[in-house]
Design a protein around this motif. Sequence first.
Motif, mmCIF file in Angstrom:
data_model
loop_
_atom_site.group_PDB
_atom_site.id
_atom_site.type_symbol
_atom_site.label_atom_id
_atom_site.label_comp_id
_atom_site.label_asym_id
_atom_site.label_seq_id
_atom_site.Cartn_x
_atom_site.Cartn_y
_atom_site.Cartn_z
ATOM 1 N N ALA A 274 -29.428 -59.234 13.573
ATOM 2 C CA ALA A 274 -30.755 -58.817 14.035
ATOM 3 C C ALA A 274 -31.871 -59.109 13.043
ATOM 4 O O ALA A 274 -33.040 -58.889 13.353
ATOM 5 N N GLY A 275 -31.517 -59.557 11.839
ATOM 6 C CA GLY A 275 -32.541 -59.883 10.852
ATOM 7 C C GLY A 275 -32.788 -58.746 9.866
ATOM 8 O O GLY A 275 -32.277 -57.635 10.024
ATOM 9 N N GLU A 276 -33.621 -59.058 8.856
ATOM 10 C CA GLU A 276 -33.956 -58.096 7.789
ATOM 11 C C GLU A 276 -34.786 -56.947 8.354
ATOM 12 O O GLU A 276 -35.600 -57.158 9.249
ATOM 13 N N THR A 277 -34.608 -55.759 7.799
ATOM 14 C CA THR A 277 -35.476 -54.637 8.172
ATOM 15 C C THR A 277 -36.007 -53.988 6.898
ATOM 16 O O THR A 277 -35.403 -54.117 5.835
ATOM 17 N N ALA A 278 -37.151 -53.283 7.051
ATOM 18 C CA ALA A 278 -37.842 -52.777 5.860
ATOM 19 C C ALA A 278 -37.150 -51.562 5.256
ATOM 20 O O ALA A 278 -37.160 -51.376 4.038
ATOM 21 N N ASN A 279 -36.572 -50.708 6.098
ATOM 22 C CA ASN A 279 -35.890 -49.501 5.607
ATOM 23 C C ASN A 279 -34.942 -49.013 6.704
ATOM 24 O O ASN A 279 -34.849 -49.636 7.767
ATOM 25 N N ASP A 280 -34.263 -47.907 6.455
ATOM 26 C CA ASP A 280 -33.234 -47.459 7.412
ATOM 27 C C ASP A 280 -33.821 -46.987 8.748
ATOM 28 O O ASP A 280 -33.182 -47.112 9.795
ATOM 29 N N PHE A 281 -35.027 -46.408 8.717
ATOM 30 C CA PHE A 281 -35.671 -45.999 9.971
ATOM 31 C C PHE A 281 -35.981 -47.250 10.800
ATOM 32 O O PHE A 281 -35.789 -47.281 12.006
ATOM 33 N N ASP A 282 -36.477 -48.275 10.099
ATOM 34 C CA ASP A 282 -36.816 -49.534 10.746
ATOM 35 C C ASP A 282 -35.551 -50.188 11.323
ATOM 36 O O ASP A 282 -35.551 -50.720 12.434
ATOM 37 N N ARG A 283 -34.467 -50.108 10.557
ATOM 38 C CA ARG A 283 -33.215 -50.700 11.041
ATOM 39 C C ARG A 283 -32.734 -50.005 12.323
ATOM 40 O O ARG A 283 -32.281 -50.638 13.266
ATOM 41 N N LEU A 284 -32.900 -48.691 12.347
ATOM 42 C CA LEU A 284 -32.481 -47.944 13.535
ATOM 43 C C LEU A 284 -33.328 -48.351 14.748
ATOM 44 O O LEU A 284 -32.812 -48.548 15.849
ATOM 45 N N GLU A 285 -34.636 -48.489 14.519
ATOM 46 C CA GLU A 285 -35.538 -48.900 15.604
ATOM 47 C C GLU A 285 -35.167 -50.300 16.093
ATOM 48 O O GLU A 285 -35.138 -50.572 17.302
ATOM 49 N N THR A 286 -34.880 -51.196 15.133
ATOM 50 C CA THR A 286 -34.460 -52.555 15.492
ATOM 51 C C THR A 286 -33.174 -52.489 16.318
ATOM 52 O O THR A 286 -33.036 -53.194 17.324
ATOM 53 N N GLY A 287 -32.256 -51.630 15.912
ATOM 54 C CA GLY A 287 -30.993 -51.460 16.643
ATOM 55 C C GLY A 287 -31.229 -50.972 18.057
ATOM 56 O O GLY A 287 -30.593 -51.446 19.009
ATOM 57 N N ARG A 288 -32.159 -50.041 18.210
ATOM 58 C CA ARG A 288 -32.438 -49.503 19.553
ATOM 59 C C ARG A 288 -33.008 -50.605 20.456
ATOM 60 O O ARG A 288 -32.628 -50.738 21.622
ATOM 61 N N LYS A 289 -33.926 -51.385 19.917
ATOM 62 C CA LYS A 289 -34.533 -52.472 20.716
ATOM 63 C C LYS A 289 -33.476 -53.517 21.063
ATOM 64 O O LYS A 289 -33.435 -54.043 22.180
ATOM 65 N N PHE A 290 -32.616 -53.824 20.112
ATOM 66 C CA PHE A 290 -31.561 -54.819 20.288
ATOM 67 C C PHE A 290 -30.592 -54.381 21.385
ATOM 68 O O PHE A 290 -30.223 -55.162 22.279
ATOM 69 N N ALA A 291 -30.201 -53.118 21.335
ATOM 70 C CA ALA A 291 -29.250 -52.582 22.331
ATOM 71 C C ALA A 291 -29.873 -52.611 23.724
ATOM 72 O O ALA A 291 -29.199 -52.918 24.721
ATOM 73 N N GLN A 292 -31.179 -52.304 23.789
ATOM 74 C CA GLN A 292 -31.864 -52.295 25.086
ATOM 75 C C GLN A 292 -32.025 -53.721 25.613
ATOM 76 O O GLN A 292 -31.777 -54.001 26.784
ATOM 77 N N LYS A 293 -32.414 -54.619 24.714
ATOM 78 C CA LYS A 293 -32.678 -55.999 25.126
ATOM 79 C C LYS A 293 -31.414 -56.663 25.691
ATOM 80 O O LYS A 293 -31.458 -57.332 26.726
ATOM 81 N N TYR A 294 -30.277 -56.469 25.001
ATOM 82 C CA TYR A 294 -29.055 -57.172 25.426
ATOM 83 C C TYR A 294 -28.129 -56.288 26.270
ATOM 84 O O TYR A 294 -27.035 -56.712 26.630
ATOM 85 N N ASN A 295 -28.569 -55.068 26.564
ATOM 86 C CA ASN A 295 -27.775 -54.145 27.378
ATOM 87 C C ASN A 295 -26.379 -53.941 26.783
ATOM 88 O O ASN A 295 -25.360 -54.102 27.465
ATOM 89 N N ILE A 296 -26.354 -53.641 25.499
ATOM 90 C CA ILE A 296 -25.088 -53.472 24.792
ATOM 91 C C ILE A 296 -25.086 -52.152 24.006
ATOM 92 O O ILE A 296 -26.120 -51.488 23.903
#
Length: 494
Positions: free
Chosen positions: A382-404
């Motif tokens: 999913a790429g670099e993230t700025a901090n752990d909160f950001d990583r979690l947000e990236t994870g949420r968007k990723f899961a929603q985008k790919y329905n996984i």
Amino acid sequence: MKILNVGQIRDLDAFTIENEPVSSVNLMERAAQAFCWWFCNQFVNTRPVTVFCGQGNNGGDGLAIARILSQKCYDVRVYIIEHTANTSADFSENLKRLSDHLTPFQIRKETDLPDLSEKTICIDALLGSGLSRPAEGIMAKVIGLLNTSRNKVVSVDIASGLFIDKSNQETDPIIQPLFTITFQLPKLAFFMPQNAVFVGEWRIVDIGLDTVHLLQQHTPYYYTDSAHAESIIRPRNKFSHKGTFGHALIIAGSYGKIGAAILAGKACLRSGVGLLTLHIPECGYEIAQISLPEAMVSVDVDRKFNTALGSVSSYSSIGIGPGLGQEDATAQMLAKLLTEARLPLVIDADALNIISQHNDLLDKIPAKSILTPHPKEFQRLAGETANDFDRLETGRKFAQKYNIIICLKGAHTAVILPNGDVHFNSTGNAGMATGGTGDVLTGIITSLLAQGYPPEHAAILGVYEHGLAGDRAASRKGQSAMIASDVIENLKID
Ligand SMILES: NC(=O)C1=CN([C@@H]2O[C@H](COP(=O)(O)OP(=O)(O)OC[C@H]3O[C@@H](n4cnc5c(N)ncnc54)[C@H](OP(=O)(O)O)[C@@H]3O)[C@@H](O)[C@H]2O)[C@@H](O)CC1
Ligand SMILES: [K+]
């Protein structure tokens, strides 16, 4: 268990005060009593106690705690950090109530900072959920004093200076407690690896906030406690047979890494699957037949790597990844599987790394598939993230985008669902940071999927039971001695 944001916590507090009804100072008293109940079980009253109080309600808690501990014959000193002219009403009331028992000392400037005797236990009641900006000035000096002292520090509700639901900057002054005793609900900040030293060991104490109002709160964040995990488990029917519990396929292993396939396979069997087929390269055939006689073996045409699968339509679940390697032929096999599979897959380790290198495969992942990356694998995906909160947000968007579903592995593995909800795990320990435990997780989740658990439940329950088995292993062997096989031996999902 729900995890709320600051605004929701404040609302829940206010709702309880109005509807129970209970006065806010009595709710504070309840919170202080709950803290002291834990404290007195932890530390005997021959240990001196020093309480550091701010002037908001966290400081009010500190004053009430000081009074209660003093009544319980602890030798208590209280310091109030006078950093503002405004004090909260409940702070002022508790200051009055304290006056019959103790006289607090004031800290206004650096020269007022006390010398702490090594034996004293420090209670941090400087700042709580009302933190609105990083600590500075005299507040930052007190935080510095406590962090550089060798004293045990216990934080009230949350370490002073730590934001509850957003990231701090690396330079922010924040208390580094041994324990955090938090009120009613865990706080989002506790689950971020970047905050490990600002949380310590944490415990929840119940202060009787309104449960009906709590149920009505919408949040994407949950904590998987034992009650939730147990509610997911399906009892095994007396009249069931091996067909009832599905047929799992695990595609794993390569030359030198056949062990990964065996661990995943054994964990799958020990998690209740009816039948298991392992697909492995030819070099693993005898190893698998001898070390795992309960499994059937499908042998790849290649000696060292998995390169070609037959039809997968008869399996009830498929897990792929442990010890797989990243050969071109393996990548092609994975691409074909992603296109052909008609059911959610469990995708781990090298299978994730292959997907990271072939981004076009992301769109081909079957809906509700469960990905189990550790932070580095997630970063590759999913790429670099700025901090752990950001990583979690990236994870949420990723899961929603790919329905996984993403199981982001860590001390509190975050199971991120396709709707963006996040379930933080409550089980597991540092002894599990050892080779092979990830393969075990893949086996467990693949097993639960084969048995017909919905993917969301398979992921949440699988992560929970994996950690619980790790906790049992640690209590029997110790964290240093335990290995992945011990996690398997301690599985008991019923
Ligand atoms: N929720 C519950 O159910 C219950 C909650 N309870 C307790 O209440 C706590 C929350 O209390 P709280 O809202 O009064 O906030 P708290 O953190 O004590 O102080 C805020 C004050 O500090 C100030 N301030 C802010 N940032 C600052 C900074 N960097 N440096 C310096 N000052 C700063 C801020 O000023 P302002 O932002 O307005 O300028 C304000 O004056 C909660 O954690 C728990 O312990 C229990 O008693 C009962 C049940
Ligand atoms: K605090």
